[in-house]
Scaffold this active site. Structure first.
Site, short mmCIF file in Angstrom:
data_model
loop_
_atom_site.label_atom_id
_atom_site.label_comp_id
_atom_site.label_asym_id
_atom_site.label_seq_id
_atom_site.Cartn_x
_atom_site.Cartn_y
_atom_site.Cartn_z
CG ASP A 1 42.85 37.33 59.54
OD1 ASP A 1 43.16 38.21 58.53
OD2 ASP A 1 41.06 37.22 59.06
CG LEU A 2 49.66 38.02 58.76
CD1 LEU A 2 50.44 38.67 57.53
CD2 LEU A 2 50.18 37.40 59.29
CE LYS A 3 43.17 42.79 56.04
NZ LYS A 3 42.39 43.35 54.74
CG HIS B 1 52.10 45.52 36.94
ND1 HIS B 1 51.75 44.86 37.70
CD2 HIS B 1 50.47 46.14 36.97
CE1 HIS B 1 50.73 44.18 38.54
NE2 HIS B 1 49.48 45.54 37.89
CG ASN C 1 53.33 51.29 35.01
OD1 ASN C 1 52.96 50.44 35.49
ND2 ASN C 1 53.41 51.80 34.44
CG ASP D 1 57.27 42.06 37.56
OD1 ASP D 1 57.20 43.38 38.16
OD2 ASP D 1 56.05 41.51 37.17
#
Length: 403
Positions: free
Chosen positions: A84-86, A150, A153, A184
């Site tokens: 959890d990087l928060k 994506h 686009n 991608d």
């Protein structure tokens, strides 16, 4: 940390914050070559690819938790750490891992990692040789830097989607969406590897790392070579489906057979086109392989009519014997069992899951047996212990929801 893998990249430590397709494919290639790749996912949903597409496995099967076939195909040979990087403690864990890392991959919108406190400058302050790769649709700069997108686009913005489609001799059909995610994969997987490995070599030599800014749109644009040639000469690209390599000449295109299958004709050089014409008994067409305009349309129509008169099975042996760059358009299920693909051993099985082998064959480094894509957090404890955390530290992190 210690690493026992073999391969040309053994000893290279990679922290992978990416999700879905581009970044995970890039880091899988590194893992296949021996790098230690630690996939870092949040403590919630994690990588969305775990739940995308068909082929989910039952929870508990091979230690899994219902991960999709898509996820398993692009995350083999990696370790998984949930983090959890928060939380400040999560950031502390990440920076501790980053001290000994060689490469970091991230694919958030610009500025997100900086807000979390784990961006390039924060890592460089404790590890000057770090190579920090950011994969985004439009890059870290420019008016569209923060815009969502994506693959479709990026192809559209780079001018490539406009070039993909058919032409009936007078008008272009609508743009066709390829089922190969060019932005991608060419842009977000292979292009980062070029920049990252170059920067790693530079870091080994100088001790100075680099921030690698990869925009998938840039990468697509940089490889639209023939549309650029046409644009530089004529001021604009050829109509969709009417350029040299998109069906604008008789010797290079796709032709239907009597059984609704197709032949890919790539007889671009005169010797191949002449061999094709001889094989079908039409030497009179030999001068017109690169014909355009009304002459080109006439020759294409005559060739199309001939090929459409017989099924694919009729033409296959004829063109195979002629050595003229004409091959059947295979479905993927047919390609997977093609003798050439089989001889190259391109389909392998990893933990009961069929998938593609690495596309590069290194004589000095035969590909070793691969490991399954990891369940979320499967290696959290091992990764933290290797970084110096003791049991009590890990228990505290787990109890507070950091891992």
């Amino acid at each position: 940390m210690t690493e026992t893998k073999s391969g040309p990249l053994a000893g290279l430590r990679v922290l992978d914050l990416t999700r879905l397709l581009p970044g995970p494919v890039a880091t899988m290639h590194l893992a296949d070559l021996g790098a230690e790749v630690i996939k870092i996912e949040d403590t919630g949903a994690g990588d969305y690819a775990r739940a995308m597409g068909p082929g989910e496995r039952a929870a508990g099967d091979n230690g899994g938790t219902g991960d999709s076939l898509f996820f398993r195909l692009v995350n083999r040979n990696k370790k998984s750490l949930r983090l959890d990087l928060k939380q400040a403690a999560g950031v502390e864990v990440f920076l501790r891992l980053a001290q000994d890392a060689d490469v970091i991959f991230e694919s958030f919108r610009p500025g997100v990692v900086d807000k979390l406190g784990i961006g390039y400058e924060a890592v460089r302050a404790i590890n000057p040789r770090i190579v920090y790769c950011a994969i985004t649709g439009y890059g870290q700069t420019g008016p569209w830097a923060d815009q969502a997108g994506h693959d479709i686009n990026y192809l559209a913005t780079a001018g490539l989607l406009d070039q993909i489609g058919s032409h009936d001799g007078e008008h272009s059909g609508p743009p066709a969406i390829p089922n190969l995610q060019i932005g991608d994969l060419l842009g977000g997987a292979l292009t980062p590897l070029l920049g990252v490995l170059a920067a790693v070599i530079g870091a080994k030599a100088t001790g100075r790392g680099s921030h690698v800014d990869v925009a998938m749109t840039d990468a697509v644009l940089a490889h639209t070579i023939f549309p650029l040639v046409t644009t530089l000469v004529h001021g604009r690209p050829a109509p969709r489906g009417a350029d040299l390599l998109t069906g604008g000449v008789p010797c290079y295109g796709v032709y239907r057979t009597a059984d609704e299958r197709y032949l890919a004709v790539g007889a671009l050089e005169p010797k191949f086109w002449q061999a094709l014409c001889a094989a079908i008994g039409r030497p009179d067409l030999a001068p017109f392989g690169l014909a355009t305009g009304s002459e080109g349309r006439r020759v294409k129509a005559e060739l199309a009519a001939m090929l459409a008169a017989e099924p694919l099975a009729h033409w296959e042996p004829i063109f195979a014997a002629a050595d003229c760059c004409v091959t059947p358009v295979l479905r993927l299920d047919e390609a997977l069992v093609h003798p050439q693909i089989a001889a190259r051993e391109m389909l392998v099985e990893v933990g009961g899951c069929k998938q593609y082998a690495p596309p590069c064959k290194l004589s000095a480094w035969p590909w070793a047996a691969a490991t399954l894509a990891p369940a979320a957090g499967a290696d959290s404890e091992a990764v933290l212990k290797a970084a110096g955390y003791v049991e009590s530290d890990i228990a505290r992190l787990r109890d507070s929801g950091v891992i």
